[in-house]
Write a protein that holds these residues in place. Structure first.
Motif, PDB file in Angstrom:
ATOM      1  N   THR A   1       0.603  -1.252   0.153  1.00 41.33           N
ATOM      2  CA  THR A   1       0.106   0.396  -0.374  1.00 41.33           C
ATOM      3  C   THR A   1       0.720   1.305   0.142  1.00 41.33           C
ATOM      4  O   THR A   1       0.368   2.521  -0.060  1.00 41.33           O
ATOM      5  CB  THR A   1      -1.310   0.228   0.781  1.00 41.33           C
TER       6      THR A   1
ATOM      7  N   VAL B   1      -5.174  -3.276  -6.218  1.00 38.95           N
ATOM      8  CA  VAL B   1      -5.667  -2.001  -5.554  1.00 38.95           C
ATOM      9  C   VAL B   1      -4.631  -1.058  -5.022  1.00 38.95           C
ATOM     10  O   VAL B   1      -4.578  -0.070  -4.917  1.00 38.95           O
ATOM     11  CB  VAL B   1      -7.211  -1.748  -5.142  1.00 38.95           C
ATOM     12  N   LEU B   2      -4.822  -1.904  -3.871  1.00 32.89           N
ATOM     13  CA  LEU B   2      -3.633  -1.323  -2.635  1.00 32.89           C
ATOM     14  C   LEU B   2      -2.113  -1.231  -3.545  1.00 32.89           C
ATOM     15  O   LEU B   2      -1.772  -0.391  -2.980  1.00 32.89           O
ATOM     16  CB  LEU B   2      -3.252  -2.853  -1.381  1.00 32.89           C
TER      17      LEU B   2
ATOM     18  N   VAL C   1      -4.934 -12.354   0.155  1.00 36.98           N
ATOM     19  CA  VAL C   1      -5.323 -10.903  -0.229  1.00 36.98           C
ATOM     20  C   VAL C   1      -4.799 -10.009  -0.643  1.00 36.98           C
ATOM     21  O   VAL C   1      -4.874  -8.929  -1.888  1.00 36.98           O
ATOM     22  CB  VAL C   1      -4.778 -10.330   1.164  1.00 36.98           C
TER      23      VAL C   1
ATOM     24  N   LEU D   1      -8.684  -6.771  -3.950  1.00 37.69           N
ATOM     25  CA  LEU D   1      -7.947  -5.749  -2.754  1.00 37.69           C
ATOM     26  C   LEU D   1      -6.902  -5.610  -3.164  1.00 37.69           C
ATOM     27  O   LEU D   1      -6.593  -4.436  -3.273  1.00 37.69           O
ATOM     28  CB  LEU D   1      -8.708  -6.687  -1.868  1.00 37.69           C
TER      29      LEU D   1
ATOM     30  N   LEU E   1      -8.424  -0.354   5.184  1.00 39.16           N
ATOM     31  CA  LEU E   1      -9.264  -1.603   5.418  1.00 39.16           C
ATOM     32  C   LEU E   1      -8.037  -2.258   5.341  1.00 39.16           C
ATOM     33  O   LEU E   1      -7.140  -3.402   5.726  1.00 39.16           O
ATOM     34  CB  LEU E   1      -9.601  -2.136   3.828  1.00 39.16           C
ATOM     35  N   ALA E   2      -6.771  -2.127   4.167  1.00 39.86           N
ATOM     36  CA  ALA E   2      -5.239  -2.400   4.564  1.00 39.86           C
ATOM     37  C   ALA E   2      -5.117  -2.264   6.106  1.00 39.86           C
ATOM     38  O   ALA E   2      -4.419  -3.111   6.621  1.00 39.86           O
ATOM     39  CB  ALA E   2      -4.806  -1.368   4.402  1.00 39.86           C
TER      40      ALA E   2
ATOM     41  N   SER F   1      -5.452 -10.569  -4.723  1.00 39.18           N
ATOM     42  CA  SER F   1      -7.533 -10.487  -5.413  1.00 39.18           C
ATOM     43  C   SER F   1      -6.913  -9.098  -5.594  1.00 39.18           C
ATOM     44  O   SER F   1      -6.536  -8.517  -5.730  1.00 39.18           O
ATOM     45  CB  SER F   1      -7.756 -10.517  -3.370  1.00 39.18           C
TER      46      SER F   1
ATOM     47  N   PHE G   1      -9.898   2.309   1.500  1.00 42.68           N
ATOM     48  CA  PHE G   1      -9.098   0.489   1.151  1.00 42.68           C
ATOM     49  C   PHE G   1      -7.840   0.906   2.009  1.00 42.68           C
ATOM     50  O   PHE G   1      -7.397   0.232   2.767  1.00 42.68           O
ATOM     51  CB  PHE G   1      -8.768   0.920  -0.419  1.00 42.68           C
TER      52      PHE G   1
ATOM     53  N   TYR H   1     -11.501   4.382  -7.156  1.00 47.88           N
ATOM     54  CA  TYR H   1     -11.436   3.970  -5.852  1.00 47.88           C
ATOM     55  C   TYR H   1     -11.997   5.069  -5.186  1.00 47.88           C
ATOM     56  O   TYR H   1     -11.064   6.040  -4.920  1.00 47.88           O
ATOM     57  CB  TYR H   1     -10.864   2.945  -5.579  1.00 47.88           C
TER      58      TYR H   1
END
Length: 336
Positions: free
Chosen positions: A58, A194-195, A186, A191, A218-219, A189, A215, A210
């Motif tokens: 991230t 996106v990270l 994870v 997700l 969530l990380a 995926s 996000f 986004y």
């Protein structure tokens, strides 16, 4: 034909080989170091993998990972001491505590970027430390929280006594492998993609529609939950939750582990955790100034191998001849 078959099998076996090697290391590690130290390796490997979800995937350099680690350790320790809960319940509660604390810290910190973000996570870590320090009647203060039991894992089918060192090592190793598989799912995926997009260019990711703040929060939650789980395992390992579990030095150690291992690879932090714990627990017995050696390795990594040990391995692979690749003969110097 033989080289052609190997070339066809390599893409299929490639993703499996690191897991096989990891399984081999799990099996032989207690023969290479004390069982307690080997158990500590996999606990910090969970913590380093969780941290790399923020840093490596991230792009968030959090200097407060010990906040979530300590939250999980104290939560599990208090439940095991006063409520005598099932060890799996204590681990679940520790993961929940780590996730909740991470949700709060992440919500407040991601409003800032760069140095301000780093200092905010560091400040929350110091706040958590002084809260634990002052609440000595609950946490034990500077003396830590002693008397953390390690009850058997009683299930309906079997009962597993994890009090012996070898049994607890196997227990922690299985949890580590499960956590590694979960985190791998994870990062692979949508997700995880996106990270990584946020890490590369947050403005462009936001332009694609986004909610980058959501996000990143969530990380934080996922990373905090796994960190809290690692903290609970750490407290159960030594039978005490020392106040150092929530101290900023622990956060710094996790940063060093991850950077030395390599943030560009999923397994890099695991390599860094093995190296750091081995150095701390083995060399420190013979040489009290062992941090100097660790500092030297860290400087070499920063200046010459920004990708950590993973980059060293990749460079060595590039130097080795591959099967089926013909080396051109040396034709000597050419004439102008």
């Amino acid at each position: 034909m033989g080289h052609a078959k190997v070339a066809k099998l390599r893409p299929q076996l490639g993703p499996i080989i690191p897991w096989v090697l990891l399984g081999v290391v799990v099996l032989i590690l207690p023969d290479l170091m004390r069982t307690t130290v080997a158990t500590e390796v996999w606990i910090f490997a969970i913590l380093a993998l969780a941290f790399n979800l923020l840093l490596g995937y991230t792009g968030l350099l959090s200097f407060g990972q010990a906040t979530f680690f300590g939250a999980g350790a104290y939560t599990a320790g208090l439940l095991l001491i006063h409520q005598r809960v099932h060890p799996l319940v204590a681990l679940a509660a520790a993961a929940l505590a780590g996730g909740l604390v991470a949700a709060l810290v992440g919500y407040l910190c991601i409003r800032r970027v760069g140095l301000y973000f780093i200092m905010l996570t560091f400040a929350f870590n110091l706040m958590a430390y002084f809260i634990v320090y002052q609440a000595s009647s609950i946490t034990g203060g500077v003396d830590g929280l002693p008397g953390v039991p390690r009850p058997p894992v009683n299930l309906q089918v079997i009962s597993w006594d994890i009090r012996p060192g070898v049994s607890y090592y196997l227990f922690v190793s299985l949890i580590f492998l499960a956590c590694a598989l979960a985190l791998k799912r994870v990062v692979d995926s949508p997700l995880g993609l996106v990270l990584q997009a946020i890490r590369e260019n947050e403005a462009r990711a936001a332009a694609l529609g986004y909610n980058t703040s959501a996000f990143k929060r969530l990380a934080f939650v996922i990373s905090g939950a796994f960190s809290g789980l690692a903290g609970a395992l750490y407290g159960m390992l030594f039978g005490i939750v020392p106040i150092d579990t929530i101290y900023w030095v622990t956060s710094g150690n996790v940063v060093f582990m991850t950077l030395i291992g390599g943030t560009s690879s999923f397994f890099g932090p695991v390599i860094g955790a093995i190296f750091f714990i081995w150095l701390a627990e083995t060399i420190s017995v013979r040489w009290e100034r062992w941090p100097l050696l660790f500092g030297l390795v860290f400087v070499l990594v920063i200046f010459f191998f920004r990708g950590g040990f993973v980059e060293v391995w990749r460079r060595l692979q590039a130097l080795l001849p591959r099967p089926g690749r013909k080396l051109e003969p040396d034709r000597g110097p050419t004439k102008d």
